[in-house]
Design an enzyme around this catalytic site. Structure first.
Site, PDB file in Angstrom:
ATOM      1  CB  SER A 116      -0.911   0.015   1.225  1.00 38.30           C
ATOM      2  OG  SER A 116      -1.543   1.272   1.376  1.00 38.30           O
ATOM      3  CG  ASP A 118     -19.399   1.772   2.447  1.00 39.31           C
ATOM      4  OD1 ASP A 118     -18.927   1.675   3.592  1.00 39.31           O
ATOM      5  OD2 ASP A 118     -20.137   2.704   2.088  1.00 39.31           O
ATOM      6  CG  HIS A 139     -21.526   4.121   5.913  1.00 41.57           C
ATOM      7  ND1 HIS A 139     -22.774   4.608   6.244  1.00 41.57           N
ATOM      8  CD2 HIS A 139     -21.612   3.746   4.609  1.00 41.57           C
ATOM      9  CE1 HIS A 139     -23.561   4.542   5.183  1.00 41.57           C
ATOM     10  NE2 HIS A 139     -22.881   4.012   4.185  1.00 41.57           N
ATOM     11  N   GLY A 181     -13.115  13.129   6.253  1.00 44.15           N
ATOM     12  CA  GLY A 181     -11.990  12.928   7.144  1.00 44.15           C
ATOM     13  C   GLY A 181     -11.029  14.106   7.226  1.00 44.15           C
TER      14      GLY A 181
END
Length: 332
Positions: free
Chosen positions: A51, A83, A108, A134
């Site tokens: 990442s 999500d 969420h 954010g």
């Protein structure tokens, strides 16, 4: 009167000796992790191997590990990846390492509400949902303030799920502004509806339609941009500060009269009927199924719509005009 929680309502001792694993380091992930860290809590960031966020999180002074390792080593695991990725990451890298009494958290309710994630019944499952992007959440926190938040408990295996979540909300700064109890169902459905009908979909569709109406009538694109896009922030700031009454107090009587008499012409009962249909598709799960299928199929419609909207004339005109506004560069 609705119950709101503030700083003194949160028992931070519930987080003593606990490690909080933040899964993801995007807009929400970086804000949660840094705010918790600045609040003196033990934080680890979980990312996938390779990442690009690993270097960023380490530069920010945070401990970083692979998702599975962070899930294994944390008492609280907060899922802050998009999500559509959460269910797979949960199944592969989080669920195998959750032990009885651990806390699984979300910002969420999408995956819990629509049953794409089904945690074991021996872990706490809760949500703290800050009501801001954010980067805004982080900015406000560093100035000593916070953004409001929603709190929900889906599963209380330990009897401490609400208290731990409220302490977490204080750690990220939400109790500075106020935290409201809700449910995963209410948060998910109202959040999706707000995004689609007003905050993102409704606003951008309204702005584009108004811009196109003026340009098609022969007005300069630049004038249409200023009237339909640029000045929107000025009005939203007034609404944010003091509601509709303060906005109407601040504009001219001509504008206020036009608001009362022409607003309902544009947004009429047919628009509300369309909104009810949007809400119904959120409530019955068909929007969630559509979005999950879109991702499973490689996002063909999403990518096409993204390209088409990026190429809209209002975006090109706006880019040129904003390029001449030095104060926007100063703000950046």
């Amino acid at each position: 009167m609705v119950k709101m929680y503030y700083e003194n309502d949160a028992d931070m001792s519930l987080l003593d000796g606990k490690t909080i694993g933040i899964i993801g380091y995007g807009s929400q992930g970086h804000a949660h992790a840094l705010n918790l860290h600045d609040s003196g809590l033990s934080v680890k960031v979980g990312l996938y191997e390779g990442s690009r966020s690993i270097a960023k999180a380490e530069e920010d002074g945070l401990e970083v590990g692979l998702v599975a390792d962070v899930a294994r080593d944390s008492d609280i695991v907060m899922m802050l990846i998009p999500d559509h990725l959460q269910a797979e990451v949960y199944r592969e890298s989080v669920a195998p390492h959750l032990l009885p009494g651990q806390t699984l958290m979300f910002a969420h309710g999408f995956n819990i509400h629509y049953d794409t994630i089904k945690p074991a019944d021996n872990v706490d499952v809760s949500m703290v949902a800050p009501k801001a992007p954010g980067h805004r959440m982080r900015e406000v926190f560093t100035r000593g303030s916070g953004v409001p938040g929603l709190l929900a408990v889906h599963q209380d295996a330990t009897g401490n799920a609400h208290g731990v979540s409220l302490a977490y909300a204080r750690g990220v700064g939400c109790t500075r502004a106020g935290v409201l109890d809700t449910t995963f169902k209410e948060e998910t459905e109202t959040d999706l509806f707000g995004e689609q009908a007003v905050l993102c979909g409704g606003v951008t569709a309204l702005v584009k339609a108004a811009y196109e109406t003026l340009v098609e009538a022969g007005y300069q694109p630049e004038s249409a941009y200023f009237e339909c896009m640029h000045e929107l922030k000025l009005i939203v700031d007034l609404l944010y500060q003091g509601g509709m009454g303060y906005m109407r107090y601040s504009v001219s009587d001509t504008a206020e009269y036009g608001d009362y008499t022409r607003g309902p012409v544009v947004v009429d009962e047919r628009v509300k009927d369309n909104m009810r249909e949007v809400l119904a598709r959120i409530q019955d799960g068909s929007f969630a199924r559509e979005w999950i299928a879109e991702n499973d199929e490689g996002r063909p419609r999403f990518d096409r719509l993204r390209r088409e909207n990026a190429e809209h004339q209002i975006e090109r005109v706006g880019e040129d005009l904003r390029g001449m506004m030095s104060f926007l560069k100063d703000a950046d």
